[in-house]
Design a protein around this motif. Structure first.
Motif, short mmCIF file in Angstrom:
data_model
loop_
_atom_site.label_atom_id
_atom_site.label_comp_id
_atom_site.label_asym_id
_atom_site.label_seq_id
_atom_site.Cartn_x
_atom_site.Cartn_y
_atom_site.Cartn_z
N LEU A 70 -11.68 27.76 -13.03
CA LEU A 70 -10.36 27.44 -12.51
C LEU A 70 -10.39 27.10 -11.02
CD1 LEU A 70 -9.53 28.75 -15.26
CD2 LEU A 70 -7.47 29.55 -14.10
N CYS A 71 -11.44 27.55 -10.32
CA CYS A 71 -11.50 27.26 -8.87
C CYS A 71 -12.42 26.08 -8.57
CB CYS A 71 -11.90 28.50 -8.08
SG CYS A 71 -13.54 29.17 -8.45
N MET A 72 -12.64 25.22 -9.55
CA MET A 72 -13.32 23.96 -9.28
C MET A 72 -12.33 22.99 -8.61
SD MET A 72 -16.45 24.32 -10.12
CE MET A 72 -17.52 25.35 -11.10
N ALA A 73 -12.68 21.71 -8.60
CA ALA A 73 -11.85 20.72 -7.89
C ALA A 73 -10.64 20.33 -8.73
CB ALA A 73 -12.68 19.49 -7.55
N LEU A 74 -9.76 21.31 -8.96
CA LEU A 74 -8.53 21.12 -9.71
C LEU A 74 -7.34 21.35 -8.80
CD1 LEU A 74 -9.49 23.26 -12.84
CD2 LEU A 74 -9.60 20.76 -12.69
N SER A 75 -6.32 20.52 -8.92
CA SER A 75 -5.11 20.73 -8.15
C SER A 75 -4.34 21.92 -8.72
CB SER A 75 -4.23 19.48 -8.19
OG SER A 75 -3.71 19.29 -9.49
N THR A 76 -3.41 22.45 -7.95
CA THR A 76 -2.58 23.55 -8.44
C THR A 76 -1.84 23.13 -9.71
OG1 THR A 76 -2.31 24.47 -6.23
CG2 THR A 76 -0.67 25.10 -7.86
N LYS A 77 -1.35 21.90 -9.74
CA LYS A 77 -0.66 21.40 -10.94
C LYS A 77 -1.59 21.38 -12.13
CE LYS A 77 1.92 17.38 -12.64
NZ LYS A 77 2.44 16.03 -12.30
N GLN A 78 -2.84 20.93 -11.93
CA GLN A 78 -3.80 20.89 -13.04
C GLN A 78 -4.18 22.29 -13.51
OE1 GLN A 78 -6.70 18.52 -10.96
NE2 GLN A 78 -6.11 16.62 -12.01
N ILE A 79 -4.27 23.24 -12.59
CA ILE A 79 -4.58 24.62 -12.97
C ILE A 79 -3.47 25.20 -13.83
CG2 ILE A 79 -4.92 26.95 -12.07
CD1 ILE A 79 -6.26 25.58 -9.60
N ILE A 98 -8.28 23.11 -1.39
CA ILE A 98 -9.56 22.62 -1.91
C ILE A 98 -10.46 22.22 -0.75
CG2 ILE A 98 -10.73 20.88 -3.32
CD1 ILE A 98 -8.16 20.65 -4.98
N TRP A 99 -11.64 22.83 -0.70
CA TRP A 99 -12.62 22.54 0.36
C TRP A 99 -13.97 22.24 -0.27
CZ3 TRP A 99 -11.50 22.61 5.65
CH2 TRP A 99 -10.22 23.06 5.98
N GLU A 100 -14.65 21.27 0.28
CA GLU A 100 -15.98 20.91 -0.20
C GLU A 100 -17.03 21.32 0.82
OE1 GLU A 100 -18.71 16.97 -0.96
OE2 GLU A 100 -16.56 16.82 -1.40
N HIS A 101 -18.03 22.07 0.34
CA HIS A 101 -19.12 22.53 1.20
C HIS A 101 -20.40 22.44 0.40
CE1 HIS A 101 -21.74 25.60 3.12
NE2 HIS A 101 -21.20 25.14 4.23
N GLY A 102 -21.41 21.76 0.94
CA GLY A 102 -22.69 21.63 0.23
C GLY A 102 -22.61 20.80 -1.03
N GLY A 103 -21.62 19.91 -1.09
CA GLY A 103 -21.47 19.04 -2.26
C GLY A 103 -20.58 19.58 -3.35
N PHE A 104 -20.21 20.86 -3.29
CA PHE A 104 -19.37 21.47 -4.32
C PHE A 104 -17.96 21.69 -3.79
CE2 PHE A 104 -23.71 22.82 -5.34
CZ PHE A 104 -23.79 22.46 -6.67
N ALA A 105 -16.98 21.14 -4.48
CA ALA A 105 -15.58 21.31 -4.09
C ALA A 105 -15.01 22.53 -4.80
CB ALA A 105 -14.77 20.07 -4.43
N VAL A 106 -14.31 23.36 -4.05
CA VAL A 106 -13.76 24.61 -4.58
C VAL A 106 -12.28 24.72 -4.23
CG1 VAL A 106 -13.88 27.14 -4.47
CG2 VAL A 106 -15.98 25.78 -4.35
N HIS A 107 -11.47 25.10 -5.21
CA HIS A 107 -10.07 25.43 -4.96
C HIS A 107 -9.99 26.94 -4.75
CE1 HIS A 107 -5.61 24.53 -5.98
NE2 HIS A 107 -5.69 25.69 -5.32
N PHE A 108 -9.78 27.36 -3.52
CA PHE A 108 -9.72 28.78 -3.19
C PHE A 108 -8.31 29.30 -3.49
CE2 PHE A 108 -13.17 27.06 -0.69
CZ PHE A 108 -14.16 28.01 -0.82
#
Length: 220
Positions: free
Chosen positions: A123-132, A171-181
């Motif tokens: 759920l904390c991948m590159a998904l918007s709040t709406k998509q979650i 959503i922040w991307e670090h090291g190539g992986f985007a995460v929704h915190f």
């Protein structure tokens, strides 16, 4: 919308490349949340489990070895092929079904067709709040009454929150992986209409990553 599609495609390609370069990258041992989930699922009388974002399958294989019938989904065909191979090696192939699926789309299961759903950091991948919210609505749809959903997410107390490239919406991307915190209010919003059984804070990895393990149950 176009930016979301671009980010999704980039992340899918990044995971495909990562699994190709590092087969079985998370090892064979199940995650701590999966070990915990087995006890929760058994207490709820679950017999089958849907895992979202199964990757190369360390947790899906663990659920199968513990006797559950497992439907494993991921948007990486490379990861799922590694899962299939490992299922054959562990002799649990008959209890593991795999499907390539992007959780931005409706889940490929009928209504009220599974007892439990597990998602470790999906759920904390590159998904918007709406998509979650839409995804959790789909989880609710496919769960039987009394079904259990156990998921984990990195939260805004994590050391990588606010680091790297921002896409907005936490959503922040670090090291190539985007995460929704996740902020805590998002966890509470996703539990509306459910029984929110537990929000457990824990750490994982060398950084360490800071996560919540959330357990919520669908009313009967």
């Amino acid at each position: 919308m176009a930016e979301e599609k671009d980010l999704a495609g980039i992340q899918r390609g990044h995971w495909q490349d990562t699994y190709t370069a590092h087969p079985g990258m998370y090892g064979e041992r199940p995650s701590a949340p999966a070990v915990h989930a087995v006890g929760v699922f058994r207490s709820a009388g679950a017999r089958d489990v849907l895992e979202l974002g199964a990757g190369h399958g360390r947790d899906a294989l663990f659920f199968a070895r513990e006797g559950f019938a497992v439907q494993a989904t991921d948007f990486s065909s490379v990861g799922l092929e590694q899962l299939r191979s490992a299922a054959r090696a562990w002799d649990v192939e008959e209890r593991v079904a795999c499907a390539v699926h992007d959780v931005r789309e409706p889940l490929p299961l009928p209504d009220a067709s599974t007892d439990a759903v597990f998602a470790h950091m999906l759920l904390c991948m590159a998904l918007s709040t709406k998509q979650i919210h839409a995804l959790v609505g789909e989880v609710r749809r496919v769960l039987r009454p009394g079904g259990v959903f156990v998921y984990t997410v990195r939260h805004t107390g994590d050391a990588h929150y606010g680091v790297g490239t921002t896409y907005g919406d936490d959503i922040w991307e670090h090291g190539g992986f985007a995460v929704h915190f996740f902020p805590r209010d998002l966890v509470d919003d996703l539990a509306v209409g459910w029984s929110l059984d537990e929000v457990f804070a824990f750490e994982e990895g060398d950084l360490p990553r800071r996560l919540w393990r959330v357990t919520q149950t669908l009313p009967r």
